[in-house]
Design an enzyme around this catalytic site. Structure first.
Site, PDB file in Angstrom:
ATOM      1  CG  MET A   1     -10.061 -13.834  -2.013  1.00 21.21           C
ATOM      2  SD  MET A   1      -8.787 -14.873  -2.788  1.00 21.21           S
ATOM      3  CE  MET A   1      -7.862 -15.409  -1.338  1.00 21.21           C
TER       4      MET A   1
ATOM      5  CE  LYS B   1      -5.793 -16.351 -11.825  1.00 18.42           C
ATOM      6  NZ  LYS B   1      -4.868 -16.904 -10.818  1.00 18.42           N
TER       7      LYS B   1
ATOM      8  N   GLY C   1      -3.479  -7.248  -7.982  1.00 22.56           N
ATOM      9  CA  GLY C   1      -4.067  -6.468  -6.913  1.00 22.56           C
ATOM     10  C   GLY C   1      -3.362  -6.731  -5.600  1.00 22.56           C
ATOM     11  N   GLY C   2      -3.357  -5.755  -4.718  1.00 20.98           N
ATOM     12  CA  GLY C   2      -2.739  -5.931  -3.408  1.00 20.98           C
ATOM     13  C   GLY C   2      -1.262  -6.187  -3.507  1.00 20.98           C
ATOM     14  CG  ASP C   3       2.584  -8.142  -1.383  1.00 22.02           C
ATOM     15  OD1 ASP C   3       3.432  -7.234  -1.324  1.00 22.02           O
ATOM     16  OD2 ASP C   3       2.883  -9.351  -1.421  1.00 22.02           O
TER      17      ASP C   3
ATOM     18  N   PRO D   1      -4.640  -1.855  -3.299  1.00 20.15           N
ATOM     19  CG  PRO D   1      -5.500  -0.462  -1.644  1.00 20.15           C
ATOM     20  CD  PRO D   1      -4.214  -0.846  -2.315  1.00 20.15           C
TER      21      PRO D   1
ATOM     22  N   GLY E   1     -12.931  -1.551  -1.581  1.00 20.42           N
ATOM     23  CA  GLY E   1     -12.186  -0.627  -0.735  1.00 20.42           C
ATOM     24  C   GLY E   1     -11.203   0.245  -1.488  1.00 20.42           C
TER      25      GLY E   1
ATOM     26  CB  VAL F   1      18.434  23.382   8.973  1.00 23.17           C
ATOM     27  CG1 VAL F   1      19.271  23.386   7.691  1.00 23.17           C
ATOM     28  CG2 VAL F   1      17.467  24.554   8.962  1.00 23.17           C
TER      29      VAL F   1
ATOM     30  CG  ASP G   1      -4.658 -10.650 -11.453  1.00 30.33           C
ATOM     31  OD1 ASP G   1      -4.684 -11.369 -12.453  1.00 30.33           O
ATOM     32  OD2 ASP G   1      -4.096 -10.955 -10.388  1.00 30.33           O
TER      33      ASP G   1
END
EC number: 2.1.1.107
Length: 410
Positions: A337, A222, A253-255, A177, A366, A26, A200
């Site tokens: 890529m 892109k 996308g991603g970071d 992702p 993914g 607790v 994107d």
């Protein structure tokens, strides 16, 4: 007392004494919030969990390693009574009554003078839920209500108008992702507050469907070897809309800073005097292999992993990657890529000493419903990509970890 509902109030505990009796589970759950509130916490308990002990070692609270004694609540503004000794709990509760200290009883809520609400936080707001029916004090029910409200505030489905002036500028948001549930809480909140979203192709597209009709969505996709929006045009669009006083989100996308050209956009905004907020995202370099059952590190198999871009071939004069050195490493190599260049990459790694039998996994799309995994080796990966029709986006994992799975094949 049971006929009347509890009176809700927010306690400002900064610098004020709070006594916690008991160092078990607790206390472990409640102490972080008390410390975050700035309370001067005194813990009285002969023992404590490892997490509670770590808080004491870090100086976040004072720990007296003993049992409760009468007088421990002297000078306290608030007390949490959570020992395993019922008699000690009752005695401490009675002391609190005498000294007019609000006391929470973990073992007997009916005998407490205060209750701890199910609470959560979002965008500077604290949501606290208490039951009004003393006969039905089900913590699961109040927690479920709290979760629903907090989630609604975070994802924008629950919007409360306010008079506060909203800060304009640009937020560079890493969307993760692909699975829309893997965007950060902060990223999702900023999306819900946006006037303009420049997105994107690799961002979590499903989130765009949740945006209100008034939000302008600009496609900055892109697509490889197809239509694209030049980086300069993206920078200009960010600046133009921000200068109009709009809240702009650049959804990536991603970071943003992992092969996302986020710093180029941040630099352009800085030159234009536009405020910029960077919201990190979950990188596909670790999340996509994980979603496919591949750990990028594993005890006794790989003690390091390296992430590289494969958008230019090893023999391309523009390449900044030292492929010869990478071939000599024993850990995991993650290539982003690199689907169309994987043949030449594999040849280069083998030429510089990596075994042609080294396992390779390609994880396409993914974390999405279209995810699929294709396995090969450095010797066979080029022909496998063609035979299996692997297309980007795909994350490529090279190394022994490819053979590590739930059943321990390595």
């Amino acid at each position: 007392m049971a006929e009347h509902p509890a009176y809700p109030v927010g306690l400002r505990l900064t610098g004020r004494r709070v006594v916690v009796l008991g160092g078990g589970q607790v206390a472990q759950r409640r102490l972080p919030a008390l410390v975050a509130a700035g309370a001067d916490v005194l813990l009285v308990s002969p023992s404590a969990t490892a997490s509670v002990e770590a808080m004491a070692d870090a100086g976040e609270l004072t720990w007296e390693r003993r049992r409760y004694a009468d007088g421990d609540l002297t000078g306290a503004w608030y007390a949490l009574i959570a020992t395993s000794d019922t008699e000690a709990n009752a005695a401490a509760s009675a002391e609190g009554e005498r000294r007019r200290v609000w006391c929470v009883r973990a073992d007997d809520a009916d005998e407490a003078t205060a209750w701890t609400p199910a609470s959560g936080h979002s965008a500077g707001v604290t949501v606290a839920v208490l039951t009004t029916d003393a006969r039905d004090r089900d913590p699961r029910h109040t927690a479920a209500i709290r979760d629903a409200v907090v989630e609604g505030l975070r994802d924008g489905t629950l919007v409360a108008p306010h008079q506060r002036t909203r800060a304009t500028g640009v937020a560079l948001v890493g969307g993760g992702p692909g699975d829309p549930d893997l965007i950060t809480v902060r990223g999702r909140r900023l999306l819900a507050e946006a006037d303009v979203v420049i997105a994107d192709r690799l961002g979590p597209r499903d989130l765009l469907a949740e945006l209100p009709p008034h939000v302008e969505v600009i496609d900055a996709a892109k697509i490889p070897y197809g239509r694209f929006m030049a980086q300069e045009a993206i920078n200009n669009a960010l600046i133009e809309h921000a200068k109009q006083g709009k809240a702009v989100v650049r959804l990536k996308g991603g970071d943003p800073f992992v092969f996302g050209r986020g710093m180029e956009e941040a630099q352009a905004l800085a030159e234009a005097g536009i405020p910029c907020t960077v919201v990190p995202g979950i990188s596909s370099s670790v999340s996509v292999p994980g979603a496919a059952g591949i750990p990028v590190t594993h005890r006794g198999v790989a003690h390091e992993f390296t992430v590289v871009s494969g958008h230019v071939a090893p023999d391309d004069e523009r390449s900044l990657v030292d492929w010869a050195s990478l071939a000599k490493l024993t850990g995991t190599l993650v290539i982003l890529m690199g689907v169309d260049k994987i043949g030449r990459i594999a040849e280069t790694l083998v030429a510089h000493g990596r075994s042609p039998d080294t396992p390779v996994a390609l994880v396409q799309e993914g974390t999405t419903a279209a995810q699929r995994r294709v396995d090969a080796t450095l010797a066979t990966v080029a022909e496998t990509v063609v035979a299996e029709g692997v297309r980007p986006p795909a994350v490529i994992v090279v190394g022994a970890v490819v053979g590590v799975g739930p059943h321990g094949t390595v």
